[in-house]
Design a protein around this motif. Sequence first.
Motif, PDB file in Angstrom:
ATOM      1  N   ASP A 196       0.821  -1.212   0.000  1.00  0.00           N
ATOM      2  CA  ASP A 196       0.000   0.000   0.000  1.00  0.00           C
ATOM      3  C   ASP A 196       0.849   1.254   0.000  1.00  0.00           C
ATOM      4  O   ASP A 196       0.544   2.238  -0.687  1.00  0.00           O
ATOM      5  CB  ASP A 196      -0.925   0.002   1.212  1.00  0.00           C
ATOM      6  N   SER A 197       1.933   1.214   0.756  1.00  0.00           N
ATOM      7  CA  SER A 197       2.784   2.410   0.844  1.00  0.00           C
ATOM      8  C   SER A 197       3.475   2.699  -0.481  1.00  0.00           C
ATOM      9  O   SER A 197       3.575   3.861  -0.904  1.00  0.00           O
ATOM     10  CB  SER A 197       3.842   2.223   1.943  1.00  0.00           C
ATOM     11  N   GLN A 232       2.346   1.815  -3.429  1.00  0.00           N
ATOM     12  CA  GLN A 232       1.301   2.283  -4.341  1.00  0.00           C
ATOM     13  C   GLN A 232       1.019   3.760  -4.100  1.00  0.00           C
ATOM     14  O   GLN A 232       0.908   4.542  -5.058  1.00  0.00           O
ATOM     15  CB  GLN A 232       0.024   1.460  -4.148  1.00  0.00           C
ATOM     16  N   SER A 233       0.902   4.142  -2.848  1.00  0.00           N
ATOM     17  CA  SER A 233       0.629   5.556  -2.522  1.00  0.00           C
ATOM     18  C   SER A 233       1.754   6.456  -3.006  1.00  0.00           C
ATOM     19  O   SER A 233       1.514   7.532  -3.577  1.00  0.00           O
ATOM     20  CB  SER A 233       0.439   5.720  -1.017  1.00  0.00           C
ATOM     21  N   ASP A 234       2.999   6.024  -2.784  1.00  0.00           N
ATOM     22  CA  ASP A 234       4.141   6.833  -3.219  1.00  0.00           C
ATOM     23  C   ASP A 234       4.150   7.016  -4.732  1.00  0.00           C
ATOM     24  O   ASP A 234       4.440   8.111  -5.233  1.00  0.00           O
ATOM     25  CB  ASP A 234       5.448   6.174  -2.760  1.00  0.00           C
ATOM     26  N   GLU A 250       1.306   9.415  -5.744  1.00  0.00           N
ATOM     27  CA  GLU A 250       1.612  10.792  -5.344  1.00  0.00           C
ATOM     28  C   GLU A 250       2.666  11.424  -6.235  1.00  0.00           C
ATOM     29  O   GLU A 250       2.743  12.652  -6.347  1.00  0.00           O
ATOM     30  CB  GLU A 250       2.063  10.826  -3.886  1.00  0.00           C
ATOM     31  N   THR A 309      -4.382  13.425 -10.319  1.00  0.00           N
ATOM     32  CA  THR A 309      -5.062  12.439  -9.471  1.00  0.00           C
ATOM     33  C   THR A 309      -5.879  11.503 -10.359  1.00  0.00           C
ATOM     34  O   THR A 309      -6.532  11.940 -11.314  1.00  0.00           O
ATOM     35  CB  THR A 309      -5.999  13.147  -8.474  1.00  0.00           C
ATOM     36  N   GLN A 327      -9.220   4.402 -10.693  1.00  0.00           N
ATOM     37  CA  GLN A 327      -8.970   3.755  -9.397  1.00  0.00           C
ATOM     38  C   GLN A 327      -9.632   2.380  -9.329  1.00  0.00           C
ATOM     39  O   GLN A 327      -9.037   1.415  -8.822  1.00  0.00           O
ATOM     40  CB  GLN A 327      -9.493   4.655  -8.275  1.00  0.00           C
ATOM     41  N   TYR A 356      10.295   5.850  -4.839  1.00  0.00           N
ATOM     42  CA  TYR A 356       9.470   4.811  -4.225  1.00  0.00           C
ATOM     43  C   TYR A 356      10.012   3.413  -4.478  1.00  0.00           C
ATOM     44  O   TYR A 356       9.460   2.433  -3.978  1.00  0.00           O
ATOM     45  CB  TYR A 356       8.019   4.918  -4.721  1.00  0.00           C
TER      46      TYR A 356
END
Length: 806
Positions: A352-353, A355-357, A360, A365, A371, A453
Amino acid sequence: MNPTQRATPTDDQLRKILEFERRQGFKDEAVTGGLDRLLENYLAGNASSVTAEAIGGLGEGGYRQLAMHERNSWLEHVLLALEGRPTRMPRKPQARPRRVAQPAAPPNLDSPVTVLKGLKGHTQPLFEKLDVHTIRDMLLLFPRRHIDYSNLRSIGELTPGEHETIRATVWSANERRLGAKKGSEVTVGDDTGMMKIVWFRNTSVARQLRVNSEVLLSGKVGLYKGRPTFQNPEWEVWDEKAELTHAGRVLPVYPLTSGLHNRTVRRFTRLAIDGYLEMLPETLPESLLKRLDLMGLREAVSQAHYPDSLDNQAKAIHRLALEELLPLQLSVLLRRRLWQESGTADPIHLDDSLQSDFLESLPFTLTGAQQKALAQLLADLDRDLPMSRLLQGDVGSGKTVVAACGLVAAVACGHQAVMMAPTEVLADQHFKTLKEIFDTQGDSTIVEATPPYLSRPLRIALLKGSMKAKEKAHVQEQVEAGEVDIVVGTHALIQDGVGFARLGFAIVDEQHRFGVMQRAALRDKSERSVHMLVMTATPIPRSLYLTLYGDLDVSVIDELPPGRKPISTRWWPPEERDGAYAFLRGQVEAGRQAFVICPLVEASKALQAKAAIEEYERLKSDVYPDLQLELLHGRMAGRDKATAMQRFHSGEAQILVSTSVVEVGIDVPNATVMMIEGADRFGLSQLHQFRGRVGRGADQSYCLLLAEDPSFDAQERLRLLEQTNDGFQLAQADLEMRGPGEFFGTMQSGLPDLRVASLLDTRLIELARGEAEAILTDDPDISKPEHAALSQTVARLFERVSGELH
């Protein structure tokens, strides 16, 4: 009784008899009873061994069974032996087996259509043009439509403009000159009146209809001098004992070819039904027929040709269409299962981290649709079942960035990934887009990035056919050694010399342009099963992807990024062409760029290239001599294409004149005008793809449609394009207007050959899908006796796919 039949002849007597036989022409009439009886007596006496051996060359059948030339050869040999001059023994004649006439096998469904009475001579080749070779083919030659002539009227009740039928008596039947040619003029009457009927350029009707005979006539009622009339109606002599074929019923209208008429086709389909329909075996399970209240096959075939009512005709077509669609759905579901059972794939998990990085790091967006598609993609990758998913979205909807997140997941888990495109132009565009997403450095065919990332550098390579051999070999070595993480390319990726160290994820873009063979070859590049994502910017209606891509899970991106302005689209008639040119010039003078798409030339790519060159030269010399134009077409060398695109990307060229090679994948944000010459020659989906090449930046974009003399259907397409920017709505309309074959054009070779079913019938396709799933749940191998016919049809479908593979 002749003494030569009783006594043993001497050598001299035998010689004289044989010489006499020769003079008589070898008719076996030299002695009473024939030579065989004489020779038997001779051999029983004191025949010398040489002569006996010569005579013995006759074989078991004796002299009687020899042909004339064989009798001559044998006789000469024996005469020489009698003179003491034996020669080489001729080859011993073999007794000829008696020919026994075998009874002809009775005609069956696979017999040629010529077993039908009267189908001979020039008629057979006409049916062959319709792919009708056997009785089975004739039974399955279904009508294109039906006309309801079951509405029986008297002459006094006829209504002009309606399709109606009368039963009347022939008063007169004559050949007449009707216009430039002779035809038939027939007068008929009943208790309510009389009417004249004409058949233009057809004198045979006048010869066939006899005065005072009763006849049925069916057609559209017209008026002549205030009285009802028929022109070229269907007709049939009334026979209360015979079933109607040509008039007075719901009448079939068949597909035809030049020289073949509906009356002829109806005659032979009727003969086939009357003589052979009972031989057709049922193909669907009895339980399915009862549960869905379907006609049996024989009844359905009969009612599809000669229905008792239009309601029965609709029920027959429903049953026959389901019979065609069910094996298709079984085959795609089996292909899906075989792919999943072909081996396990390494799960690819994205933290998850991480993916978020990654998300971002993007300058935008993701939309809600993006999504959702990304969540479906990552869930599939995280399983040990190999993924097989179709990602479809409208032009500019952001499919590539969703796929890029999957690439990040694969690389983070230590796998290599590939992205294969059908053209070098599109491969170059994907390479450029990935370089931007991952912020890579360098302009070579292997670039490196250090995204924050990821725990290590990321290397991306480009591999395509037009690269120099040395450059290509270097990329291949790096890929095989595992030094490259992501490879973008064309068909060059599936060549024999390309190997991978740890391939785990494969993306195929614009997948309908690739054959089964190419997709399978990409899957085979790994020892373990590979996760497969296929993408398309051509929105595919549900009915089509259930049939063509039913073995794939489907994700849909049906939402454009926020702030994207709808492209203003207008059809410019011929008299406003100069205004369209002036509008494009105004945009270029304001600092924008423009595409000009050349008319589609169907004959060949060579002619398309020629048309593009001519259009480029005309615009350059006559319309925009002061502007910088660049040319792009499919027959240019790869390096020349790259140079043209680089000049347009950089802004050195203000106008790009191109063939349909720019249909997908080219992204130039500064381009705001798409001018399409001969827009009436393209389908809606293709026009929408062209339009999607602009509107990529913040400025308002425009699509100018030029068409000299569009047909009515083409005008409808152009008006629809003016009214909406929704690719899914346009794709459905395009499918309905042009049909599946033209919807995909020559790109798609996998369209099923359907006699009855329609790929527009979503409800029936979904019904077939559900029934196929139920059958496979109950009978995973389709091996139960009640599924035998379905199993054979599915096997034939798999053989066709296997043929494509090889």
